[in-house]
Design an enzyme around this catalytic site. Sequence first.
Site: not given
Length: 164
Positions: A69-71
């Site tokens: 889910g990291q950018q």
Amino acid sequence: MGLLFAKLWSLFGTEEHKIVIVGLDNAGKTTILYQFLMNEVVHTSPTIGSNVEEVVWRNIHFIMWDLGGQQSLRAAWSTYYTNTEFVIVVIDSTDRERLPLIREELYKMLAHEELSKAGVLVYANKQDVKGSMTASEISKELDLTSIKQQQWHIQSCCALTGEG
Ligand SMILES: Nc1nc2c(ncn2[C@@H]2O[C@H](COP(=O)(O)OP(=O)(O)OP(=O)(O)O)[C@@H](O)[C@H]2O)c(=O)[nH]1
Ligand SMILES: [Mg+2]
């Protein structure tokens, strides 16, 4: 004849449904995946790329893709959408500040052609934490009732206990 039947049976027996699990970093996606798989809390570290596991429930095979889910990883989500029947969106219910960002990512995702017929399940996770937002608060903030194209449902849960 018997062989053909066995072949056909194996085709049906291995019917697979593809699910992708998305959400911002730290939402609890990987914890939820392994809760589904083993009814256990595993120690997780931030997912780089994806995890994939097969979950079998009453002879139905679900192929679950848990995405990081990291950018920097969110741009790759769309490469997983082909043939996806269900999307599970995991939300950290304690993370009020990032709800606008979740909202943005959610609608960007739902606009994808390949997800136009997918079912959407929103998990309001981390309900064990005091002061976390309720499912109805989140639903309101994200304006879920405006989703007309997909079938959706919001469910509060706690990945640590498996509740919900
Ligand atoms: N209190 C609480 N903590 C949780 C819950 N679910 C997950 N966590 C914790 O939240 C942290 C992040 O969980 P992950 O499952 O790794 O999060 P993720 O969504 O996979 O994160 P990325 O892989 O970076 O996208 C971990 O420390 C979990 O133990 C929950 O229901 N309650
Ligand atoms: Mg993860």
